[in-house]
Design an enzyme around this catalytic site. Structure first.
Site, short mmCIF file in Angstrom:
data_model
loop_
_atom_site.label_atom_id
_atom_site.label_comp_id
_atom_site.label_asym_id
_atom_site.label_seq_id
_atom_site.Cartn_x
_atom_site.Cartn_y
_atom_site.Cartn_z
N GLU A 79 0.85 -1.19 0.00
CA GLU A 79 0.00 0.00 0.00
C GLU A 79 0.89 1.24 0.00
O GLU A 79 0.44 2.34 0.30
CB GLU A 79 -0.96 -0.01 1.19
CG GLU A 79 -0.30 -0.20 2.52
CD GLU A 79 -1.32 -0.28 3.65
OE1 GLU A 79 -2.03 0.70 3.84
OE2 GLU A 79 -1.38 -1.33 4.32
N CYS B 3 -3.35 -3.75 4.52
CA CYS B 3 -2.42 -4.77 5.03
C CYS B 3 -2.84 -6.19 4.65
O CYS B 3 -2.10 -7.15 4.93
CB CYS B 3 -2.32 -4.68 6.55
SG CYS B 3 -1.80 -3.08 7.11
N HIS C 251 -2.11 -10.15 12.44
CA HIS C 251 -1.64 -8.89 11.85
C HIS C 251 -1.22 -7.98 13.01
O HIS C 251 -1.93 -7.91 14.02
CB HIS C 251 -2.75 -8.24 11.01
CG HIS C 251 -2.42 -6.84 10.60
ND1 HIS C 251 -1.30 -6.55 9.86
CD2 HIS C 251 -3.01 -5.65 10.87
CE1 HIS C 251 -1.23 -5.24 9.68
NE2 HIS C 251 -2.25 -4.67 10.29
N ASN D 57 5.10 -1.45 12.43
CA ASN D 57 4.12 -1.99 11.48
C ASN D 57 4.75 -2.11 10.09
O ASN D 57 5.30 -1.13 9.57
CB ASN D 57 2.90 -1.05 11.44
CG ASN D 57 1.69 -1.71 10.77
OD1 ASN D 57 1.82 -2.75 10.12
ND2 ASN D 57 0.52 -1.09 10.92
N SER E 262 -7.22 -2.62 6.56
CA SER E 262 -8.22 -1.57 6.78
C SER E 262 -9.03 -1.35 5.53
O SER E 262 -8.58 -1.58 4.41
CB SER E 262 -7.53 -0.28 7.19
OG SER E 262 -7.12 -0.38 8.53
P1 HMG Z 1 -3.28 6.40 21.61
O1 HMG Z 1 -4.48 7.23 21.77
O2 HMG Z 1 -2.00 7.14 21.47
O3 HMG Z 1 -3.02 5.44 22.81
O4 HMG Z 1 -3.54 5.47 20.36
P2 HMG Z 1 -3.98 4.97 24.02
O5 HMG Z 1 -4.29 6.11 24.89
O6 HMG Z 1 -5.14 4.15 23.47
O7 HMG Z 1 -2.97 4.02 24.77
C1 HMG Z 1 -2.50 2.87 24.16
C2 HMG Z 1 -2.32 1.83 25.26
O8 HMG Z 1 -1.23 2.23 26.10
C3 HMG Z 1 -3.53 1.67 26.16
O9 HMG Z 1 -3.62 0.29 26.48
C4 HMG Z 1 -3.14 2.45 27.41
O10 HMG Z 1 -3.79 2.02 28.58
C5 HMG Z 1 -1.66 2.16 27.47
P3 HMG Z 1 -5.03 -0.48 26.29
O11 HMG Z 1 -5.98 0.18 27.21
O12 HMG Z 1 -5.43 -0.30 24.84
O13 HMG Z 1 -4.71 -1.90 26.62
N1 HMG Z 1 -0.89 3.15 28.23
C6 HMG Z 1 0.14 2.82 29.05
N2 HMG Z 1 0.67 1.62 29.40
C7 HMG Z 1 1.71 1.62 30.26
N3 HMG Z 1 2.22 2.76 30.81
C8 HMG Z 1 1.72 3.97 30.49
C9 HMG Z 1 0.63 4.03 29.58
N4 HMG Z 1 -0.10 5.04 29.05
C10 HMG Z 1 -1.02 4.49 28.22
N5 HMG Z 1 2.24 5.07 31.04
C11 HMG Z 1 -3.48 3.80 18.71
C12 HMG Z 1 -3.17 4.13 20.16
C13 HMG Z 1 -3.13 2.35 18.43
C14 HMG Z 1 -4.95 4.04 18.41
C15 HMG Z 1 -2.59 4.73 17.82
O14 HMG Z 1 -1.25 4.39 17.97
C16 HMG Z 1 -2.95 4.69 16.35
O15 HMG Z 1 -3.79 5.43 15.87
N6 HMG Z 1 -2.23 3.82 15.57
C17 HMG Z 1 -2.44 3.70 14.12
C18 HMG Z 1 -3.67 2.88 13.79
C19 HMG Z 1 -3.57 1.44 14.22
O16 HMG Z 1 -2.48 0.92 14.46
N7 HMG Z 1 -4.72 0.72 14.23
C20 HMG Z 1 -4.74 -0.67 14.59
C21 HMG Z 1 -5.88 -1.45 13.95
S1 HMG Z 1 -6.09 -1.10 12.20
C22 HMG Z 1 -4.88 -2.06 11.41
O17 HMG Z 1 -4.29 -2.89 12.00
C23 HMG Z 1 -4.60 -1.75 9.98
C24 HMG Z 1 -3.31 -1.03 9.71
O18 HMG Z 1 -2.21 -1.89 9.90
C25 HMG Z 1 -3.31 -0.43 8.31
C26 HMG Z 1 -3.67 -1.32 7.12
O19 HMG Z 1 -4.49 -2.20 7.15
O20 HMG Z 1 -3.14 -0.99 6.06
C27 HMG Z 1 -3.10 0.14 10.65
#
Ligand code: HMG
Length: 389
Positions: A79, A111, A233, A277, A310
């Site tokens: 992609e 992906c 994934h 990733n 996605s």
């Molecule tokens: P965010 O808002 O920065 O993070 O976004 P958060 O607030 O959700 O925190 C992440 C985790 O860290 C949470 O754990 C927190 O509790 C923890 P969870 O509750 O989820 O188990 N946390 C801590 N842990 C330890 N010590 C601390 C601490 N603070 C917080 N101090 C998000 C996270 C993944 C959404 C962001 O990084 C993002 O937007 N990523 C890009 C999109 C993505 O990866 N999506 C995944 C599914 S889609 C997919 O897989 C397709 C893709 O590969 C693309 C394709 O298909 O081509 C992306």
């Protein structure tokens, strides 16, 4: 007749950024990246590498070991395309010296692309058992600087030789899939960085996992106890733990104790934690990580795979690791490659991030950086020029 992955090889860029450095810069607790999302480092791609060179670098050990004969299909899943018209596969076809009687094309569905390519390749081999296919998956995951997606960036490539009587993994014919038209993550043609609704994308990943799992179970009559390990994934590694917990919940069984959970999913996470990733390559990078890092031999064991793209497309499928597979791995090369990577500073990361590929078509020469045997030497008359070191 068994059909599946005869050889599989992984390639990562030679540079990385430690996510603790990024956390410091973004004024975030480093534990959020290392524990919260489960990532330690992200691969950084120097200007003289792109998806073509990453994929060709992944594939070279395979063609050197297995030869080029009977490769009648070259599929490139990505992609991070470099051209709206010409398939990245055509560039790789030349770099790898493949026979001219070979179909070359590019496959896209975020992906999920590599899983689609693997299935198409297996179908061709089923129809012509003496033929082989080379499936390449390479991506460079880019989000806006300082966005929530930034710590989940990464890059890497996987190459898989698909053949009858495979030496590494025989694919099971059954699969469960699910598709839905959603906007969770996308990249319009005019943008270099993906747009994403991160929380929604994670929810959809986990929801469609269960849809695909239920369809897989209906098609195969298999359940959780039938799979020795799982390769999910991996947009970030923590999602593997969440995914397995969802499967347990869907099947109404208790989650296993921590040690058993680690045995089921953790060997597959080792490489992704170091690269970030790799989009289309992710599931198969996880598979390399499992094969290379599982302490006990996996002969005759069934592996469950979940591929998510996605947009969205989800598939759960499985395969059985073949007896004696260990003699056919590139584990030492994979480990050595990751061991010798060079750390970059935050400043270097940002400079490389902002180093846009020139769009004016004028002569451009790229300075040589560390990397595999293939590199992007320059651009001239809007044409990319690749070279072998
Ligand atoms: P965010 O808002 O920065 O993070 O976004 P958060 O607030 O959700 O925190 C992440 C985790 O860290 C949470 O754990 C927190 O509790 C923890 P969870 O509750 O989820 O188990 N946390 C801590 N842990 C330890 N010590 C601390 C601490 N603070 C917080 N101090 C998000 C996270 C993944 C959404 C962001 O990084 C993002 O937007 N990523 C890009 C999109 C993505 O990866 N999506 C995944 C599914 S889609 C997919 O897989 C397709 C893709 O590969 C693309 C394709 O298909 O081509 C992306």
């Amino acid at each position: 007749m068994k059909i599946g992955i005869d050889l599989v090889s992984f390639h990562a860029p030679a540079y990385f950024l430690d996510l603790r450095i990024l956390a410091g810069k973004r004024e975030v607790d480093p534990e959020k990246f290392v524990v919260g999302i489960g990532q330690e480092r992200m691969a950084v791609v120097p200007p003289d590498q792109d998806i073509v060179t990453l994929a060709a670098n992944a594939a070279l050990p395979i063609v050197e070991k297995a030869g080029r004969e009977n490769i009648e299909l070259l599929l490139f899943a990505t992609e991070s395309g470099i051209d709206q018209s010409k398939a990245a596969a055509c560039f790789c076809h030349k770099l790898l010296g493949l026979p001219s009687a070979c179909r070359c094309l590019e496959v896209k569905e975020a992906c999920y692309g590599a899983t689609a390519a693997l299935r198409l390749a297996a179908a061709m081999v089923a129809a012509r058992p003496q033929s082989k296919a080379l499936v390449l998956a390479a991506d460079i995951a880019r989000y806006d600087l300082a966005s929530p997606g930034e710590p989940t960036q990464g890059a890497g490539a996987v190459a898989m030789l698909v053949a009858a009587h495979p030496r590494v993994l025989a694919l099971d014919p059954e699969a469960g899939f699910h598709t839905e038209d959603i906007m969770d993550f996308w990249r319009p043609n005019y943008r270099e960085e993906a747009l994403v609704d991160g929380k929604y994308s994670t929810r959809m990943y986990l929801t469609t996992l269960i849809e695909a799992w239920n369809n897989y179970k209906a098609a195969s009559s298999r359940g959780l106890p039938d799979h020795a390990h799982y390769c999910f994934h991996l947009p970030f590694t923590k999602i593997a733990y969440k995914s397995y917990a969802r499967l347990c919940k869907a099947d109404g069984v208790a989650e296993p104790p921590k040690e058993e959970l680690e045995r089921l999913v953790d060997y597959a996470l080792r490489y992704n934690r170091q690269t970030g990733n790799t989009y289309a390559a992710c599931v198969y990078e996880a598979f390399c990580s499992l094969l290379d890092n599982a302490p006990a031999a996996l002969d005759d064991q069934r592996i469950g795979f979940f591929s998510y793209g996605s947009g969205c497309m989800a598939e759960f499928f499985s395969g059985v690791v073949q007896r004696g597979y260990r003699a056919h791995l590139f584990a030492d090369q994979h480990r050595a490659q990751l061991d010798v990577r060079v750390p970059v500073t935050y400043r270097q990361y940002e400079d490389i991030f902002n180093y846009g590929v020139p769009r004016d078509g004028a002569d451009h020469v790229f300075a040589p950086y560390r990397g595999g045997p293939f590199r992007l030497a320059g651009i001239k008359d809007h044409k990319r020029r690749y070279e072998t070191k």
